[in-house]
Design a protein around this motif. Structure first.
Motif, PDB file in Angstrom:
ATOM      1  N   GLU A   1       0.827  -1.202   0.000  1.00  0.00           N
ATOM      2  CA  GLU A   1       0.000   0.000   0.000  1.00  0.00           C
ATOM      3  C   GLU A   1       0.861   1.252   0.000  1.00  0.00           C
ATOM      4  N   LEU A   2       1.894   1.251   0.847  1.00  0.00           N
ATOM      5  CA  LEU A   2       2.785   2.403   0.878  1.00  0.00           C
ATOM      6  C   LEU A   2       3.545   2.536  -0.437  1.00  0.00           C
ATOM      7  N   LEU A   3       4.024   1.407  -0.972  1.00  0.00           N
ATOM      8  CA  LEU A   3       4.754   1.458  -2.243  1.00  0.00           C
ATOM      9  C   LEU A   3       3.890   2.032  -3.356  1.00  0.00           C
ATOM     10  N   ALA A   4       2.626   1.594  -3.411  1.00  0.00           N
ATOM     11  CA  ALA A   4       1.733   2.108  -4.448  1.00  0.00           C
ATOM     12  C   ALA A   4       1.530   3.611  -4.306  1.00  0.00           C
ATOM     13  N   GLY A   5       1.395   4.080  -3.069  1.00  0.00           N
ATOM     14  CA  GLY A   5       1.236   5.510  -2.855  1.00  0.00           C
ATOM     15  C   GLY A   5       2.459   6.303  -3.277  1.00  0.00           C
ATOM     16  N   ARG A   6       3.644   5.796  -2.907  1.00  0.00           N
ATOM     17  CA  ARG A   6       4.868   6.505  -3.291  1.00  0.00           C
ATOM     18  C   ARG A   6       5.084   6.456  -4.801  1.00  0.00           C
ATOM     19  N   LEU A   7       4.710   5.344  -5.405  1.00  0.00           N
ATOM     20  CA  LEU A   7       4.835   5.235  -6.860  1.00  0.00           C
ATOM     21  C   LEU A   7       3.936   6.249  -7.553  1.00  0.00           C
ATOM     22  N   ARG A   8       2.723   6.407  -7.073  1.00  0.00           N
ATOM     23  CA  ARG A   8       1.816   7.378  -7.685  1.00  0.00           C
ATOM     24  C   ARG A   8       2.345   8.801  -7.486  1.00  0.00           C
ATOM     25  N   GLU A   9       2.903   9.099  -6.320  1.00  0.00           N
ATOM     26  CA  GLU A   9       3.490  10.424  -6.104  1.00  0.00           C
ATOM     27  C   GLU A   9       4.661  10.656  -7.060  1.00  0.00           C
ATOM     28  N   ALA A  10       5.501   9.619  -7.244  1.00  0.00           N
ATOM     29  CA  ALA A  10       6.649   9.747  -8.148  1.00  0.00           C
ATOM     30  C   ALA A  10       6.188   9.940  -9.589  1.00  0.00           C
ATOM     31  N   SER A  11       5.024   9.393  -9.933  1.00  0.00           N
ATOM     32  CA  SER A  11       4.531   9.510 -11.310  1.00  0.00           C
ATOM     33  C   SER A  11       4.059  10.924 -11.635  1.00  0.00           C
ATOM     34  N   ARG A  12       4.028  11.802 -10.648  1.00  0.00           N
ATOM     35  CA  ARG A  12       3.737  13.206 -10.933  1.00  0.00           C
ATOM     36  C   ARG A  12       4.964  13.917 -11.503  1.00  0.00           C
ATOM     37  N   ARG A  13       6.147  13.340 -11.269  1.00  0.00           N
ATOM     38  CA  ARG A  13       7.388  13.921 -11.779  1.00  0.00           C
ATOM     39  C   ARG A  13       7.874  13.234 -13.041  1.00  0.00           C
ATOM     40  N   ALA A  14       7.498  11.975 -13.243  1.00  0.00           N
ATOM     41  CA  ALA A  14       7.952  11.207 -14.398  1.00  0.00           C
ATOM     42  C   ALA A  14       7.003  10.032 -14.596  1.00  0.00           C
ATOM     43  N   GLN A  15       7.094   9.396 -15.759  1.00  0.00           N
ATOM     44  CA  GLN A  15       6.212   8.266 -16.042  1.00  0.00           C
ATOM     45  C   GLN A  15       6.793   6.965 -15.498  1.00  0.00           C
TER      46      GLN A  15
END
Length: 410
Positions: free
Chosen positions: A331-345
């Motif tokens: 769950e935490l990984l998915a959240g951090r991944l989505r946040e990172a996807s705001r800067r890059a794909q």
């Protein structure tokens, strides 16, 4: 400009005979083994290698045309094609995107050399460097042709070029201030940044030399210690010089591995210029070397490190993101991944229903393999996924997928 890839089209590349995949900020592919998920990542990686090294080296690195071409059907295929659409030039948009396509064709020479085969390249760039109609650059056989109304693109006659030269890799003989040449360069720079992140846990455990390259985490995470030092040393000017990225990374590590209280980066005795990672754990005397940490701990640290990267590549692909990770950490990984996807794909694959539960329908792609050996990607449209979720009265996506309601099962 927010450069990004909007979609990928692949024909006859391994099992991808007719794949057209939309790509958003975050795209997660699911499906059984051998469905073709990895081939999607490798198709993008191939374009990246063409941009970095050229067409023939990229082919040779993978065993050549015959190894890459689809091996199903009644007879061998003679063409591989990979295309992307996205936003790179000044007036491109989601409604009128830039386009690039590479075709590699294999033909038999006429008699008396009919048994010998030769490769040809066909390449197209369609771009929007001005408010008017798009411009195009075509590389066909040994000639380059520009179709543009812009004065800076003026090339009255076809230009001779090498038969396998790529506009992604080589400087094309266009005018110095050519708007189309500039847009071609933007596409090339984007593709050069594509990485397939596949941490080698054994390599990541080892000390690494301190270097300027520590600004970027290697694809195999072999410079993890050096990259962590980079994250630790970044200071937030808006927060009185605090190490905001490092503190956020530590908070995440403590959340998913509560035994870890701190991460220390230390000089390696007897190896000047090398740094290693040591973990401070609750109730244990001394520190634990990263070489002695578990597989899952090291891999989790690698993933969190790239999600906190302040200057990520424009596109990162990650295979089996859940591998070695406890389900409660997903769950935490998915959240951090989505946040990172705001800067890059990000384009990732997973086999974890728990991870899929955290996704939105537009981030979720089902992959299947047909009886003819070809991949079916996507097997469902986003609208079809939404319809099945609504029909289930809002069941989580992961549960629906695991129940094979969305396909992509064994």
């Amino acid at each position: 400009m927010n450069h990004r890839i909007l979609g990928l089209t692949v024909r006859n590349f391994r099992t991808l005979t007719e794949t057209k995949l939309p790509l958003g900020p975050l795209t997660v592919m699911v499906g059984p083994n051998a469905a073709g998920k990895s081939n999607v990542l490798h198709a993008l990686e191939f374009l990246g290698d063409v941009a970095r090294h050229g067409i023939e080296p990229a082919l040779d690195e993978r065993g050549g045309f015959d190894v890459l071409a689809f091996r199903g059907g009644p007879k061998p295929v003679a063409r591989i094609a990979i295309g992307i659409e996205g936003i790179w030039s000044a007036y491109a948009s989601a409604e009128s995107p830039d386009r690039y396509e590479l075709r590699v064709l294999q033909r038999r020479l006429p008699e008396p050399r009919e048994r010998k085969r030769v490769l040809f390249r066909q390449e197209w760039f369609i771009q929007h460097p001005w408010e008017g109609p798009p411009t195009s650059v075509a590389l066909m056989s040994d000639q380059l042709t520009v179709n543009s109304r812009l004065e800076g693109d003026r090339a009255d006659d076809p230009i001779d070029i090498e038969r396998m030269a790529s506009g992604l890799h080589q400087h094309m003989p266009l005018p110095r201030n050519s708007p189309s040449a500039h847009s071609m360069g933007e596409i090339s720079r984007h593709l050069e940044q594509i990485r397939v992140f596949d941490p080698d846990v054994r390599a990541a455990r080892e000390p690494s030399p301190i270097s300027d390259d520590g600004r970027h985490l290697e694809n195999d995470a072999s410079n993890l210690a050096d990259f962590l030092k980079t994250l630790r040393d970044v200071r937030d000017k808006e927060k009185d010089g605090r190490r905001g990225i490092w503190e956020a990374l530590l908070d995440d590590v403590r959340t998913v591995i509560p035994q870890i209280q701190d991460i220390h980066l230390v000089d390696v005795p007897g190896k000047a210029g090398y740094i290693s990672v040591e973990l401070e754990e609750t109730s244990l005397r001394g520190r634990t070397r990263l070489q002695d940490a578990s597989f899952g701990t090291v891999r989790l640290l690698c993933l969190l490190a790239i999600f906190h990267d302040p200057n990520p590549p424009l596109l990162t692909c990650i295979e089996e993101i859940d591998h070695g990770i406890h389900p409660h950490a997903l769950e935490l990984l998915a959240g951090r991944l989505r946040e990172a996807s705001r800067r890059a794909q990000f384009l990732v694959t997973t086999h974890s229903p728990a991870f899929v539960d955290e996704l939105k329908p537009e981030e979720f792609v089902v992959c299947e393999r047909g009886p003819d050996g070809a991949s079916i990607i996507p097997a469902l449209t986003t609208d079809e996924v939404r319809e099945r979720i609504e029909a289930s009265e809002g069941m989580p996506i992961g549960e629906l997928w695991f129940a094979n309601t969305l396909g992509g099962g064994l």
